[in-house]
Design a protein around this motif. Structure first.
Motif, PDB file in Angstrom:
ATOM      1  N   TRP A   1       2.343   1.746  -3.452  1.00 27.33           N
ATOM      2  CA  TRP A   1       1.338   2.229  -4.404  1.00 27.33           C
ATOM      3  C   TRP A   1       1.052   3.713  -4.173  1.00 27.33           C
ATOM      4  O   TRP A   1       0.952   4.491  -5.135  1.00 27.33           O
ATOM      5  CB  TRP A   1       0.050   1.426  -4.252  1.00 27.33           C
ATOM      6  N   THR A   2       0.936   4.110  -2.911  1.00 23.86           N
ATOM      7  CA  THR A   2       0.682   5.519  -2.601  1.00 23.86           C
ATOM      8  C   THR A   2       1.804   6.400  -3.143  1.00 23.86           C
ATOM      9  O   THR A   2       1.560   7.423  -3.801  1.00 23.86           O
ATOM     10  CB  THR A   2       0.551   5.718  -1.083  1.00 23.86           C
TER      11      THR A   2
ATOM     12  N   GLN B   1      -5.072  -1.290  -9.388  1.00 25.26           N
ATOM     13  CA  GLN B   1      -4.665   0.109  -9.277  1.00 25.26           C
ATOM     14  C   GLN B   1      -3.182   0.279  -9.576  1.00 25.26           C
ATOM     15  O   GLN B   1      -2.776   1.224 -10.256  1.00 25.26           O
ATOM     16  CB  GLN B   1      -4.965   0.647  -7.876  1.00 25.26           C
ATOM     17  N   ILE B   2      -2.373  -0.642  -9.071  1.00 20.93           N
ATOM     18  CA  ILE B   2      -0.928  -0.551  -9.280  1.00 20.93           C
ATOM     19  C   ILE B   2      -0.585  -0.721 -10.759  1.00 20.93           C
ATOM     20  O   ILE B   2       0.174   0.068 -11.339  1.00 20.93           O
ATOM     21  CB  ILE B   2      -0.190  -1.610  -8.437  1.00 20.93           C
TER      22      ILE B   2
ATOM     23  N   ALA C   1       6.010  -2.510  -6.136  1.00 26.24           N
ATOM     24  CA  ALA C   1       4.705  -2.856  -5.567  1.00 26.24           C
ATOM     25  C   ALA C   1       4.109  -4.081  -6.256  1.00 26.24           C
ATOM     26  O   ALA C   1       3.544  -4.961  -5.590  1.00 26.24           O
ATOM     27  CB  ALA C   1       3.757  -1.665  -5.682  1.00 26.24           C
TER      28      ALA C   1
ATOM     29  N   THR D   1       1.777   6.647  -6.906  1.00 23.62           N
ATOM     30  CA  THR D   1       0.679   7.492  -7.376  1.00 23.62           C
ATOM     31  C   THR D   1       1.012   8.970  -7.202  1.00 23.62           C
ATOM     32  O   THR D   1       0.706   9.799  -8.069  1.00 23.62           O
ATOM     33  CB  THR D   1      -0.615   7.142  -6.624  1.00 23.62           C
TER      34      THR D   1
ATOM     35  N   SER E   1       3.282  -7.606  -4.376  1.00 23.45           N
ATOM     36  CA  SER E   1       1.901  -8.107  -4.402  1.00 23.45           C
ATOM     37  C   SER E   1       1.861  -9.562  -4.841  1.00 23.45           C
ATOM     38  O   SER E   1       1.129 -10.375  -4.277  1.00 23.45           O
ATOM     39  CB  SER E   1       1.041  -7.258  -5.347  1.00 23.45           C
TER      40      SER E   1
ATOM     41  N   LEU F   1      -4.989  -4.449  -4.463  1.00 25.76           N
ATOM     42  CA  LEU F   1      -4.470  -3.227  -5.065  1.00 25.76           C
ATOM     43  C   LEU F   1      -3.818  -3.454  -6.427  1.00 25.76           C
ATOM     44  O   LEU F   1      -3.341  -2.499  -7.043  1.00 25.76           O
ATOM     45  CB  LEU F   1      -3.437  -2.583  -4.130  1.00 25.76           C
TER      46      LEU F   1
ATOM     47  N   TYR G   1       0.826  -1.207   0.000  1.00 23.52           N
ATOM     48  CA  TYR G   1       0.000   0.000   0.000  1.00 23.52           C
ATOM     49  C   TYR G   1       0.863   1.260   0.000  1.00 23.52           C
ATOM     50  O   TYR G   1       0.573   2.224  -0.734  1.00 23.52           O
ATOM     51  CB  TYR G   1      -0.914  -0.011   1.226  1.00 23.52           C
TER      52      TYR G   1
ATOM     53  N   LEU H   1       6.291   1.623  -8.496  1.00 24.07           N
ATOM     54  CA  LEU H   1       5.140   0.767  -8.785  1.00 24.07           C
ATOM     55  C   LEU H   1       5.582  -0.629  -9.209  1.00 24.07           C
ATOM     56  O   LEU H   1       4.893  -1.618  -8.926  1.00 24.07           O
ATOM     57  CB  LEU H   1       4.276   1.408  -9.868  1.00 24.07           C
TER      58      LEU H   1
END
Length: 403
Positions: free
Chosen positions: A208-209, A245-246, A230, A212, A234, A242, A205, A227
């Motif tokens: 990803w934040t 989104q990633i 990430a 972004t 994952s 997520l 998380y 990313l």
């Protein structure tokens, strides 16, 4: 099962918690048993979510709400409502999610449940960012930060370690408003805390934040690198919550580092996965980025179709932020075939961006389609720090207006 959940071992946690629920079914139905059954169902839903088992999680949440009501325990009922807020949010049911989340927050505050108050504030703030209500987003997330700083905070808030659930959304909200320095500082702090913990999902998380935030800043080399980390993590822990989104954000970043074909492929994967299993409500954002990817490859007609789909979904869900980006993508697709339509679309995108305080999008839409846009062809050129700075005073005036 709870210990496995805290260590991001979601499959093991699900297996153990399923056994716990089966064992609880053998006991007489007393308020105490109902309370334990509700808690076990809520924990199991938390295990299912990162595994992408949204329907199974929904079944557990509905059962948990019923058991919580029968137990008469206000804390358990508050937690059930908070979890239902997350469920409806990721499914794109924004009005329902906001209604349940507000009800959960009110009860949590009345009863003095600090951990649940923080969870509710985090989810309401993050949803408000998508809805374009920057006032509610900042107020909710900053209040959570103040509460966490003023008293001993719980180790975990929802699915994440504290303070990531409100630190991350606040960083994204700040980045969308053009406050990159503060947003990056929050991301650095979140990454440090997540990496110092053994909670792998929190690390995903935090990555990803950060990715972004750098994406909104226009630092696409940095966002691509973060990313990518990430995505790898994952896959290591088997989390899918997520991943879309990633992958979507990484695809958009790749468009700006000279790899448009790869970026478009990743965005198509993200959109396809979300369409076949609507785990997240961020599909309009994925579609808006995919539209821009189609443009980068010269596929104007397809780009327009994808953008219109994004607009329709964003409006249905009440996601003003995503609607603005989708209108911007549509205006680019219409520029050569429908100049008047392009002018209308970009004017609508700019109006929403101004109202919602979306600094990067305001800079992109400033002045409509002028000579600079004609020269840039199909490139989605992010605004420079200088451009954003020149609009800073104006944005500070409009940022206080909620959508």
């Amino acid at each position: 099962g709870r210990d496995a959940l805290r260590r991001s071992l979601h499959r093991e946690a699900a297996r153990l918690l399923e056994g716990a629920i089966e064992a609880l079914a053998k006991f007489p139905r007393t308020p105490r048993v109902y309370r334990r059954l509700a808690s076990a169902r809520l924990d199991l839903a938390d295990a299912y979510f990162p595994l992408g088992r949204r329907k199974d999680a929904e079944h557990q949440l509905n059962g948990a709400q019923q058991a919580a009501r029968r137990s008469g325990d206000a804390r358990t009922l508050t937690r059930a409502w908070s979890s239902l807020t997350l469920h409806h949010w990721v499914a794109g049911n924004m009005p329902t999610a906001h209604r349940i989340g507000t009800r959960a927050l009110k009860l949590a505050q009345e009863k003095g449940y600090v951990d649940l108050t923080l969870t509710c504030l985090a989810r309401i703030g993050a949803m408000a960012t998508e809805r374009g209500n920057c006032v509610l987003a900042r107020r909710s997330l900053e209040e959570a930060m103040r509460i966490a700083a003023s008293r001993p905070a719980p180790k975990h808030v929802g699915l994440l370690i504290a303070p990531l659930p409100f630190q991350g959304p606040l960083a994204i909200a700040l980045a969308q408003a053009g406050d990159y320095r503060e947003a990056i500082a929050l991301c650095d702090e979140a990454l440090t805390k997540a990496e110092a913990s053994s909670h792998l999902f929190s690390q995903v998380y935090a990555l990803w934040t950060a990715g972004t935030v750098y994406l909104h800043q226009g630092n696409f080399e940095r966002s691509t690198e973060i990313l990518g980390r990430a995505v790898r993590l994952s896959r290591t822990i088997g989390s899918t919550l997520l991943v879309r989104q990633i992958v979507s954000a990484m695809g958009y970043s790749l468009l700006h580092v000279g790899r448009p074909e790869e970026g478009c492929a990743l965005l198509e994967d993200a959109v396809g996965a979300t369409t076949s299993d609507p785990m997240v409500g961020q599909l309009p954002q994925h579609l808006a980025w995919l539209s821009l990817a189609k443009l980068a490859l010269g596929q104007h007609a397809q780009a327009a179709v994808v953008a219109r789909r994004a607009i329709a979904l964003a409006r249905r869900n009440g996601q003003r932020t995503y609607e603005a980006w989708a209108l911007y993508a549509l205006s680019r697709a219409q520029r050569t075939t429908d100049p008047r339509g392009a002018s209308r679309s970009i004017a609508q995108a700019r109006a929403i961006a101004l109202r919602c305080g979306l600094a990067p999008l305001v800079a992109r839409t400033d002045g409509g389609w002028g000579a600079s846009e004609a020269e840039s062809a199909d490139a989605d050129i992010p605004p420079s720090a200088e451009v954003l700075g020149n609009r800073g005073r104006h944005l500070r005036l409009v940022r206080g207006v909620g959508a």
